[in-house]
Design a protein around this motif. Structure first.
Motif, PDB file in Angstrom:
ATOM      1  N   GLN A 290      35.394  37.215  36.460  1.00  0.00           N
ATOM      2  CA  GLN A 290      34.601  37.693  35.463  1.00  0.00           C
ATOM      3  C   GLN A 290      34.083  37.020  36.339  1.00  0.00           C
ATOM      4  O   GLN A 290      32.127  37.395  36.061  1.00  0.00           O
ATOM      5  N   ARG A 291      33.655  36.444  37.093  1.00  0.00           N
ATOM      6  CA  ARG A 291      31.970  36.272  38.013  1.00  0.00           C
ATOM      7  C   ARG A 291      32.145  37.570  39.150  1.00  0.00           C
ATOM      8  O   ARG A 291      30.820  37.472  39.044  1.00  0.00           O
ATOM      9  N   ASP A 292      33.377  38.393  39.239  1.00  0.00           N
ATOM     10  CA  ASP A 292      32.871  39.482  40.242  1.00  0.00           C
ATOM     11  C   ASP A 292      32.218  40.141  39.468  1.00  0.00           C
ATOM     12  O   ASP A 292      30.877  41.171  40.262  1.00  0.00           O
TER      13      ASP A 292
ATOM     14  N   LEU B 242      30.176  39.728  36.277  1.00  0.00           N
ATOM     15  CA  LEU B 242      28.793  38.844  37.293  1.00  0.00           C
ATOM     16  C   LEU B 242      27.897  39.151  37.098  1.00  0.00           C
ATOM     17  O   LEU B 242      26.631  39.700  37.504  1.00  0.00           O
ATOM     18  N   ARG B 243      28.451  39.364  38.808  1.00  0.00           N
ATOM     19  CA  ARG B 243      27.536  39.724  39.878  1.00  0.00           C
ATOM     20  C   ARG B 243      27.329  41.101  40.035  1.00  0.00           C
ATOM     21  O   ARG B 243      26.520  42.065  40.169  1.00  0.00           O
ATOM     22  N   ALA B 244      28.362  42.196  39.915  1.00  0.00           N
ATOM     23  CA  ALA B 244      28.209  43.274  40.050  1.00  0.00           C
ATOM     24  C   ALA B 244      27.196  43.758  39.294  1.00  0.00           C
ATOM     25  O   ALA B 244      26.268  44.563  38.701  1.00  0.00           O
TER      26      ALA B 244
ATOM     27  N   TRP C 252      24.537  42.358  37.440  1.00  0.00           N
ATOM     28  CA  TRP C 252      22.763  41.710  37.217  1.00  0.00           C
ATOM     29  C   TRP C 252      23.290  43.118  38.895  1.00  0.00           C
ATOM     30  O   TRP C 252      21.923  43.569  39.002  1.00  0.00           O
ATOM     31  N   LYS C 253      23.521  43.074  40.381  1.00  0.00           N
ATOM     32  CA  LYS C 253      23.262  43.885  40.699  1.00  0.00           C
ATOM     33  C   LYS C 253      22.927  45.209  40.823  1.00  0.00           C
ATOM     34  O   LYS C 253      21.832  45.598  41.203  1.00  0.00           O
TER      35      LYS C 253
ATOM     36  N   THR D  48      19.939  45.608  38.788  1.00  0.00           N
ATOM     37  CA  THR D  48      18.284  45.417  39.373  1.00  0.00           C
ATOM     38  C   THR D  48      17.859  46.589  40.073  1.00  0.00           C
ATOM     39  O   THR D  48      17.109  46.923  40.634  1.00  0.00           O
TER      40      THR D  48
ATOM     41  N   TRP E 176      25.561  50.130  34.923  1.00  0.00           N
ATOM     42  CA  TRP E 176      26.733  49.113  35.431  1.00  0.00           C
ATOM     43  C   TRP E 176      27.885  49.365  35.512  1.00  0.00           C
ATOM     44  O   TRP E 176      29.086  48.880  35.885  1.00  0.00           O
TER      45      TRP E 176
ATOM     46  N   VAL F 286      33.544  47.293  43.245  1.00  0.00           N
ATOM     47  CA  VAL F 286      33.032  45.909  43.078  1.00  0.00           C
ATOM     48  C   VAL F 286      34.435  45.070  43.168  1.00  0.00           C
ATOM     49  O   VAL F 286      34.459  43.765  43.218  1.00  0.00           O
TER      50      VAL F 286
ATOM     51  N   ARG G   9      37.519  42.589  44.806  1.00  0.00           N
ATOM     52  CA  ARG G   9      37.933  41.989  45.638  1.00  0.00           C
ATOM     53  C   ARG G   9      39.300  42.730  46.074  1.00  0.00           C
ATOM     54  O   ARG G   9      39.810  42.546  45.587  1.00  0.00           O
TER      55      ARG G   9
END
Length: 133
Positions: free
Chosen positions: A51-53, A55-57, A59-60, A63, A70, A78, A80
């Motif tokens: 989930q963190r990955d 959210l980070r993707a 957002w990036k 923007t 996205w 995205v 890992r």
């Protein structure tokens, strides 16, 4: 001595690398899971998405231009790939140490040919403790 195979969740939900971020996010939300292994057609582990990955993707990528683009980005962009794994025959104690040292909250469990056979999460350890109580 307890082994990973005794604690892991066998046959976890997976996604292919060309699945979209949106599809993975919906899967996580509906199934109430925090991690999804990314596998190829033969079930070999390619990566992991949390989930963190996502959210980070989101957002990036939002923007960088179109705020909705996205959603259609493939997970291969995205996920890992530096994923710490476990084998079913590893001890539960060794796997717990790897979870803590990697600062991740899960370990995909793979066989000798890197095929995904399960996933071991912090929740699996909590369930184990509760079964003992």
């Amino acid at each position: 001595m307890e082994l990973v195979k005794d604690l892991m969740t066998p046959g976890p939900l997976t996604v292919p690398p060309d699945a979209t971020i949106d599809a993975a996010a919906r899967l996580m939300e509906t199934r109430r899971i925090r991690h999804v292994p990314v596998v190829d057609e033969e079930g070999r582990l390619l990566g992991l998405v949390s989930q963190r990955d996502l959210l980070r993707a989101a957002w990036k990528l939002s923007t960088d231009g179109d705020p909705t683009s996205w959603r259609e980005a493939p997970l291969s962009d995205v996920m890992r790939t530096d994923v710490e794994t476990a084998q079913p025959s590893d001890t539960a104690v060794d796997a717990a140490r790897r979870i803590l040292s990697s600062r991740r909250s899960c370990l995909p469990v793979v066989d000798g040919e890197n095929r995904l056979v399960g996933i071991l999460t912090e929740s699996d350890y909590v369930r184990r403790v509760l079964r003992q109580d």
